[in-house]
Design a protein around this motif. Structure first.
Motif, PDB file in Angstrom:
ATOM      1  N   UNK A   1       0.841  -1.191   0.000  1.00  0.00           N
ATOM      2  CA  UNK A   1       0.000   0.000   0.000  1.00  0.00           C
ATOM      3  C   UNK A   1       0.873   1.236   0.000  1.00  0.00           C
ATOM      4  N   UNK A   2       0.275   2.407   0.082  1.00  0.00           N
ATOM      5  CA  UNK A   2       1.070   3.641   0.110  1.00  0.00           C
ATOM      6  C   UNK A   2       2.133   3.585   1.206  1.00  0.00           C
ATOM      7  N   UNK A   3       3.347   3.878   0.818  1.00  0.00           N
ATOM      8  CA  UNK A   3       4.452   3.835   1.770  1.00  0.00           C
ATOM      9  C   UNK A   3       5.237   2.544   1.753  1.00  0.00           C
ATOM     10  N   UNK A   4       4.690   1.472   1.148  1.00  0.00           N
ATOM     11  CA  UNK A   4       5.457   0.236   1.009  1.00  0.00           C
ATOM     12  C   UNK A   4       6.630   0.474   0.072  1.00  0.00           C
ATOM     13  N   UNK A   5       7.855   0.116   0.456  1.00  0.00           N
ATOM     14  CA  UNK A   5       8.993   0.298  -0.454  1.00  0.00           C
ATOM     15  C   UNK A   5       8.767  -0.454  -1.766  1.00  0.00           C
ATOM     16  N   UNK A   6       9.014   0.219  -2.867  1.00  0.00           N
ATOM     17  CA  UNK A   6       8.794  -0.404  -4.168  1.00  0.00           C
ATOM     18  C   UNK A   6       9.652  -1.650  -4.338  1.00  0.00           C
ATOM     19  N   UNK A   7      10.835  -1.660  -3.734  1.00  0.00           N
ATOM     20  CA  UNK A   7      11.717  -2.814  -3.880  1.00  0.00           C
ATOM     21  C   UNK A   7      11.196  -4.047  -3.148  1.00  0.00           C
ATOM     22  N   UNK A   8      10.269  -3.858  -2.233  1.00  0.00           N
ATOM     23  CA  UNK A   8       9.606  -5.012  -1.615  1.00  0.00           C
ATOM     24  C   UNK A   8       8.786  -5.755  -2.659  1.00  0.00           C
ATOM     25  N   UNK A   9       8.165  -4.999  -3.557  1.00  0.00           N
ATOM     26  CA  UNK A   9       7.316  -5.590  -4.585  1.00  0.00           C
ATOM     27  C   UNK A   9       8.155  -6.237  -5.685  1.00  0.00           C
ATOM     28  N   UNK A  10       9.314  -5.680  -5.976  1.00  0.00           N
ATOM     29  CA  UNK A  10      10.136  -6.218  -7.065  1.00  0.00           C
ATOM     30  C   UNK A  10      10.998  -7.404  -6.639  1.00  0.00           C
ATOM     31  N   UNK A  11      11.041  -7.715  -5.349  1.00  0.00           N
ATOM     32  CA  UNK A  11      11.954  -8.750  -4.849  1.00  0.00           C
ATOM     33  C   UNK A  11      11.786 -10.114  -5.509  1.00  0.00           C
ATOM     34  N   UNK A  12      10.565 -10.637  -5.705  1.00  0.00           N
ATOM     35  CA  UNK A  12      10.466 -11.960  -6.329  1.00  0.00           C
ATOM     36  C   UNK A  12      11.077 -12.007  -7.728  1.00  0.00           C
ATOM     37  N   UNK A  13      10.845 -10.985  -8.532  1.00  0.00           N
ATOM     38  CA  UNK A  13      11.439 -10.964  -9.864  1.00  0.00           C
ATOM     39  C   UNK A  13      12.953 -10.898  -9.766  1.00  0.00           C
ATOM     40  N   UNK A  14      13.460 -10.105  -8.833  1.00  0.00           N
ATOM     41  CA  UNK A  14      14.906 -10.000  -8.645  1.00  0.00           C
ATOM     42  C   UNK A  14      15.508 -11.358  -8.284  1.00  0.00           C
ATOM     43  N   UNK A  15      14.851 -12.072  -7.387  1.00  0.00           N
ATOM     44  CA  UNK A  15      15.361 -13.373  -6.943  1.00  0.00           C
ATOM     45  C   UNK A  15      15.402 -14.372  -8.093  1.00  0.00           C
TER      46      UNK A  15
ATOM     47  N   UNK B   1       1.356   2.793  -8.568  1.00  0.00           N
ATOM     48  CA  UNK B   1       0.131   3.381  -8.037  1.00  0.00           C
ATOM     49  C   UNK B   1      -0.160   2.859  -6.637  1.00  0.00           C
ATOM     50  N   UNK B   2      -0.026   1.543  -6.449  1.00  0.00           N
ATOM     51  CA  UNK B   2      -0.361   0.935  -5.161  1.00  0.00           C
ATOM     52  C   UNK B   2       0.540   1.444  -4.043  1.00  0.00           C
ATOM     53  N   UNK B   3       1.825   1.646  -4.345  1.00  0.00           N
ATOM     54  CA  UNK B   3       2.764   2.089  -3.306  1.00  0.00           C
ATOM     55  C   UNK B   3       2.921   3.603  -3.281  1.00  0.00           C
ATOM     56  N   UNK B   4       2.188   4.303  -4.155  1.00  0.00           N
ATOM     57  CA  UNK B   4       2.271   5.765  -4.258  1.00  0.00           C
ATOM     58  C   UNK B   4       3.709   6.234  -4.502  1.00  0.00           C
ATOM     59  N   UNK B   5       4.404   5.481  -5.381  1.00  0.00           N
ATOM     60  CA  UNK B   5       5.787   5.829  -5.711  1.00  0.00           C
ATOM     61  C   UNK B   5       5.813   6.803  -6.886  1.00  0.00           C
ATOM     62  N   UNK B   6       6.413   7.979  -6.743  1.00  0.00           N
ATOM     63  CA  UNK B   6       6.508   8.918  -7.861  1.00  0.00           C
ATOM     64  C   UNK B   6       7.366   8.344  -8.986  1.00  0.00           C
ATOM     65  N   UNK B   7       7.069   8.766 -10.204  1.00  0.00           N
ATOM     66  CA  UNK B   7       7.857   8.284 -11.339  1.00  0.00           C
ATOM     67  C   UNK B   7       9.324   8.715 -11.214  1.00  0.00           C
ATOM     68  N   UNK B   8       9.555   9.860 -10.608  1.00  0.00           N
ATOM     69  CA  UNK B   8      10.938  10.314 -10.429  1.00  0.00           C
ATOM     70  C   UNK B   8      11.728   9.336  -9.567  1.00  0.00           C
TER      71      UNK B   8
END
Length: 397
Positions: A168-182, A237-244
């Motif tokens: 959700x908002x505030x979740x680090x984006x890298x938490x979401x990308x971890x499975x693909x990274x692994x 969108x889910x993590x409210x991460x800016x494109x920058x």
């Protein structure tokens, strides 16, 4: 909610940047991956051929002494304009095929879970689920023969839906990308073992981890507007991460990949370096809309399509005024086979992408793409980065 475990699709090189020699080698890996899929898993499995799966084959060969690099003569193929070709052959191509098929199985399962298109109908969903299970099992058997466990990929994909559900908002984006990274770290690292260079496993695992991060980030950036229109889940969108911030993470990943490759002991680095050090930044620029996909290409210049997938090597073609109508997985497969069997993927001036419905251009229509560029000749006599192997004009004009 189905998991959004990212499929490969970033490295889409332009003929300008590769030059004739590297373009020929790149196509040899593309055809080698396709034929490895057919040889190990049957004709239908060839639809799992994808751009970034080729990187696995390229990395394996880049670490292998030239005398051990396998090539074989492949017969005429409609997707090559009925020409023969010398194609990559060996463990690298087979590993690339197993990884691609395992990830294709994940993709089909995602579509089934989301009820996309025709998969909303239970009989079709059941059939697709069986295909996905068969592909996953076949990929596991094939990879096991190479000492690789595709369970790492499937376990990573299985974690993705739970991670997304909690994000959700505030979740680090890298938490979401971890499975693909692994998953990509494991695949990249195993190329070192196939090439009998185990000391390369650690730097290649790092390069693979960052490659997976880029794949997930760029997929999220490119799909954000469409996901919003469809009400679909999107990491940014889910993590409210800016494109920058997403761009900062992407640039950081590019730097990390360059450093990891510099620590890797290659015997023939030219193509791997070109794809991962030169082409990946163009993929990032393309995703963030920061200029033309090819450094030698005017923004309004059409680019050639790829003979195996719906996306062109140098970037997306200019959009048609009409709104593209995306197709479901099975409908897209049918259209892909029809386009391939009639050679339209190679020779048509324009056709609709099998899955996306977007306008594409046949790969042979702009074969002599140097007459489209304004660069005259860049005159480079080495890029200064110690690895690309360029020895003259980088655009091959």
């Amino acid at each position: 909610m189905g998991g959004h475990f990212t499929m490969f699709g970033m490295v889409r090189p332009c003929a300008h940047s590769l030059g004739e020699k590297l373009k020929s080698r790149w196509m040899s890996h593309m055809c080698g991956l396709c034929l490895a899929l057919r040889g190990d898993h049957g004709q239908f499995a060839r639809i799992a051929t994808n751009y970034d799966g080729i990187v696995i084959s390229v990395l394996t060969e880049a670490q292998t002494p030239r005398e051990r690099q396998g090539r074989r003569l492949a017969g005429p193929c409609a997707l090559r304009g009925m020409r023969t070709a010398r194609v990559s052959n060996g463990e690298g191509a087979r590993l690339a095929g197993a990884v691609s098929l395992a990830l294709a199985a994940v993709k089909v399962r995602d579509h089934v879970a989301d009820g996309d298109g025709m998969l909303a109908r239970r009989p079709v969903a059941v059939a697709a689920g069986r295909v996905a299970s068969g592909w996953a099992e076949a990929a596991h058997r094939s990879a096991a023969g190479l000492g690789f466990d595709t369970g790492v990929l499937l376990a990573a994909a299985a974690r993705q839906p739970g991670i997304e559900a909690l994000a959700g908002p505030g979740t680090p984006l890298l938490t979401v990308t971890e499975p693909t990274e692994t998953a990509t770290a494991a695949a990249f690292a195993h190329t070192a073992l196939l090439a009998d260079r185990p000391h390369n496993a650690a730097p290649l695992a790092e390069a693979g981890r960052l490659f997976g991060r880029l794949a997930h980030l760029l997929d999220a950036v490119e799909d954000q507007a469409e996901d919003a229109a469809r009400g679909a889940w999107n990491p940014l969108t889910a993590t409210a991460t800016p494109r920058a911030e997403a761009r900062r993470l992407a640039d950081d990943a590019l730097r990390g990949i360059r450093l990891a490759l510099a620590d890797t002991d290659f015997t023939d680095p030219a193509l791997a370096h070109r794809l991962l050090v030169h082409e990946l930044p163009r993929s990032v620029d393309r995703a963030f809309g920061a200029g033309p996909a090819c450094a030698h290409q005017r923004p309004d210049t059409p680019v050639p399509g790829n003979p195996y997938t719906q996306d062109p090597p140098g970037g997306d073609a200019p959009e048609s005024p009409r709104t593209p109508s995306g197709r479901g997985f099975w409908a897209g497969c049918g259209v892909f086979l029809a386009l391939g069997c009639t050679c339209r993927l190679c020779c048509a001036e324009e056709y609709e992408g099998p899955w996306s419905g977007k306008v594409r251009h046949g790969c042979c229509h702009y074969a002599d793409c140097c007459d489209l560029c304004d660069c005259d000749c860049c005159g480079c006599d080495g890029c200064g980065c110690d690895g690309c192997g360029c020895d003259g004009c980088c655009c091959d004009c």
